[in-house]
Scaffold this active site. Structure first.
Site, PDB file in Angstrom:
ATOM      1  N   LYS A 144       0.840  -1.198   0.000  1.00 15.84           N
ATOM      2  CA  LYS A 144       0.000   0.000   0.000  1.00 15.84           C
ATOM      3  C   LYS A 144       0.874   1.247   0.000  1.00 15.84           C
ATOM      4  O   LYS A 144       0.622   2.206  -0.730  1.00 15.84           O
ATOM      5  CB  LYS A 144      -0.920  -0.009   1.236  1.00 15.84           C
ATOM      6  CG  LYS A 144      -2.046  -1.027   1.125  1.00 15.84           C
ATOM      7  CD  LYS A 144      -2.780  -1.276   2.438  1.00 15.84           C
ATOM      8  CE  LYS A 144      -3.803  -2.409   2.247  1.00 15.84           C
ATOM      9  NZ  LYS A 144      -4.435  -2.873   3.471  1.00 15.84           N
ATOM     10  N   GLN A 187      -4.979  -1.788   9.621  1.00 16.55           N
ATOM     11  CA  GLN A 187      -4.834  -3.089   8.972  1.00 16.55           C
ATOM     12  C   GLN A 187      -5.495  -4.182   9.821  1.00 16.55           C
ATOM     13  O   GLN A 187      -5.253  -4.286  11.020  1.00 16.55           O
ATOM     14  CB  GLN A 187      -3.336  -3.395   8.765  1.00 16.55           C
ATOM     15  CG  GLN A 187      -3.040  -4.655   7.987  1.00 16.55           C
ATOM     16  CD  GLN A 187      -3.499  -4.598   6.521  1.00 16.55           C
ATOM     17  OE1 GLN A 187      -3.638  -3.539   5.925  1.00 16.55           O
ATOM     18  NE2 GLN A 187      -3.732  -5.752   5.946  1.00 16.55           N
ATOM     19  N   ASP A 221     -11.268   2.617   3.786  1.00 18.12           N
ATOM     20  CA  ASP A 221     -11.588   1.193   3.634  1.00 18.12           C
ATOM     21  C   ASP A 221     -13.061   0.992   3.258  1.00 18.12           C
ATOM     22  O   ASP A 221     -13.438  -0.063   2.747  1.00 18.12           O
ATOM     23  CB  ASP A 221     -11.358   0.450   4.962  1.00 18.12           C
ATOM     24  CG  ASP A 221     -10.072  -0.353   4.972  1.00 18.12           C
ATOM     25  OD1 ASP A 221      -9.642  -0.809   3.901  1.00 18.12           O
ATOM     26  OD2 ASP A 221      -9.516  -0.528   6.075  1.00 18.12           O
TER      27      ASP A 221
HETATM   28  N1  GUN Z   1      -6.736  -6.920   5.765  1.00 19.63           N
HETATM   29  C1  GUN Z   1      -6.930  -7.619   4.618  1.00 19.63           C
HETATM   30  N2  GUN Z   1      -7.578  -6.858   3.715  1.00 19.63           N
HETATM   31  C2  GUN Z   1      -7.784  -5.665   4.291  1.00 19.63           C
HETATM   32  C3  GUN Z   1      -8.395  -4.459   3.850  1.00 19.63           C
HETATM   33  O1  GUN Z   1      -8.907  -4.330   2.737  1.00 19.63           O
HETATM   34  N3  GUN Z   1      -8.413  -3.426   4.737  1.00 19.63           N
HETATM   35  C4  GUN Z   1      -7.881  -3.548   5.983  1.00 19.63           C
HETATM   36  N4  GUN Z   1      -7.959  -2.490   6.789  1.00 19.63           N
HETATM   37  N5  GUN Z   1      -7.313  -4.657   6.425  1.00 19.63           N
HETATM   38  C5  GUN Z   1      -7.268  -5.694   5.579  1.00 19.63           C
END
Ligand code: GUN
Length: 285
Positions: free
Chosen positions: A53, A97, A120
């Site tokens: 990311k 996360q 998100d």
């Molecule tokens: N963990 C796995 N996929 C995601 C996501 O799309 N967002 C977040 N915050 N955590 C994740």
């Protein structure tokens, strides 16, 4: 029929180039989109996602930082950090996360993030706005799937979409987004009896099962569009989807590969949401 393979990698790359130009224009107006990612603990997979990311942000000109906390961090301490970020005008997007350590209630954390910074799209306000068809942050993987389908000029309206999976992150919202695009949507899940009777009727089949290669040619209607959301690590270390690609590509009209299918689109949609947050929610996308 041999399916056209939809390259999420190429489509994501093109979208990121367009976004980089938009970020450049925002910077001329002294707006620097900024994403803050919060991660707890040392899980290698989560750290690898976060690294991806951050790299994507850098490539697009988006500023980002990562707050790394020990997995012993209390729920209250995490809530306090989110509160600070909510009030920090330089931070446009906040992403915590997941998964979080067991002693922290994920829903408390999701609901603590300001809906104006919820890149998100997991906050109940964002979910409610999505369901009622209002402008909002859409969850990244489902939004990426819709963009992939649209990139091929595939008409969603009136089609029968079958979603296998009902997670809050993928299954439920992708069905909702397909409904918003006027598909007729059927949800299947681990308790569905005779899965095949539904999947064989799908014009668009979304596999978000979480089990390697379980969707076979016998599950797929000839000419169907097959989107594979699975990310399964085999014993030999290779990454594979939920769909048996080699079998299904022989009868589908379109199919996404794993890797380089849905995956690259998820981060791309996070970038899109961060830019949207920087512009201000409700001020166009
Ligand atoms: N963990 C796995 N996929 C995601 C996501 O799309 N967002 C977040 N915050 N955590 C994740």
């Amino acid at each position: 029929m041999v399916a056209h393979v939809i390259s999420g990698k190429d489509i994501a790359q093109k979208m990121r180039e367009e976004m980089a130009q938009e970020v450049e224009q925002l910077k001329q107006r002294h707006i620097v989109p900024h994403l803050t990612v919060v991660i707890l603990g040392e899980d290698p997979a989560s750290h690898s996602y976060v690294k991806g990311k951050k790299k994507a942000c850098t490539q697009t000109g988006i500023s980002s930082d990562v707050i790394e906390l020990p997995d012993t961090t209390s729920e209250q301490a995490l809530l306090d950090i989110i509160d600070q970020l909510n009030h920090d005008d330089a931070v446009h997007g906040i992403l915590v996360q997941l998964p979080l350590p067991k002693h922290i209630d994920e829903q408390h954390i999701i609901e603590a993030i300001s809906p104006e910074k919820d890149v998100d799209g997991f906050h109940p306000v964002s979910v409610g706005r999505m369901i009622t068809g209002q402008d909002t942050f859409l969850p990244c993987t489902p939004h990426g799937i819709i963009e992939l389908i649209k990139s091929q000029q595939i008409d969603i309206k009136g089609k029968h979409a079958v979603v296998i999976g009902r997670s809050n992150i993928v299954g439920k919202p992708v069905g909702q987004l397909l409904l918003n695009e006027h598909a007729t949507v059927t949800y299947c899940h681990s308790k569905t009896e005779n899965l095949q009777q539904y999947t064989l009727k799908a014009d668009i089949l979304i596999a978000a099962v979480g089990k390697a290669n379980v969707i076979k040619a016998e599950h797929v209607k000839p000419g169907a569009v097959v989107i594979d959301v699975g990310v399964n690590r085999l014993d030999d270390g290779t990454l594979t989807g939920d769909v048996d690609f080699d079998e299904v590509k022989e009868i589908a009209s379109y199919i996404t590969p794993v890797p380089k299918g849905v995956g690259p689109m998820t981060i791309t949609m996070l970038l899109k949401n961060t830019i949207k947050a920087a512009k201000g929610l409700g001020k166009g996308d």
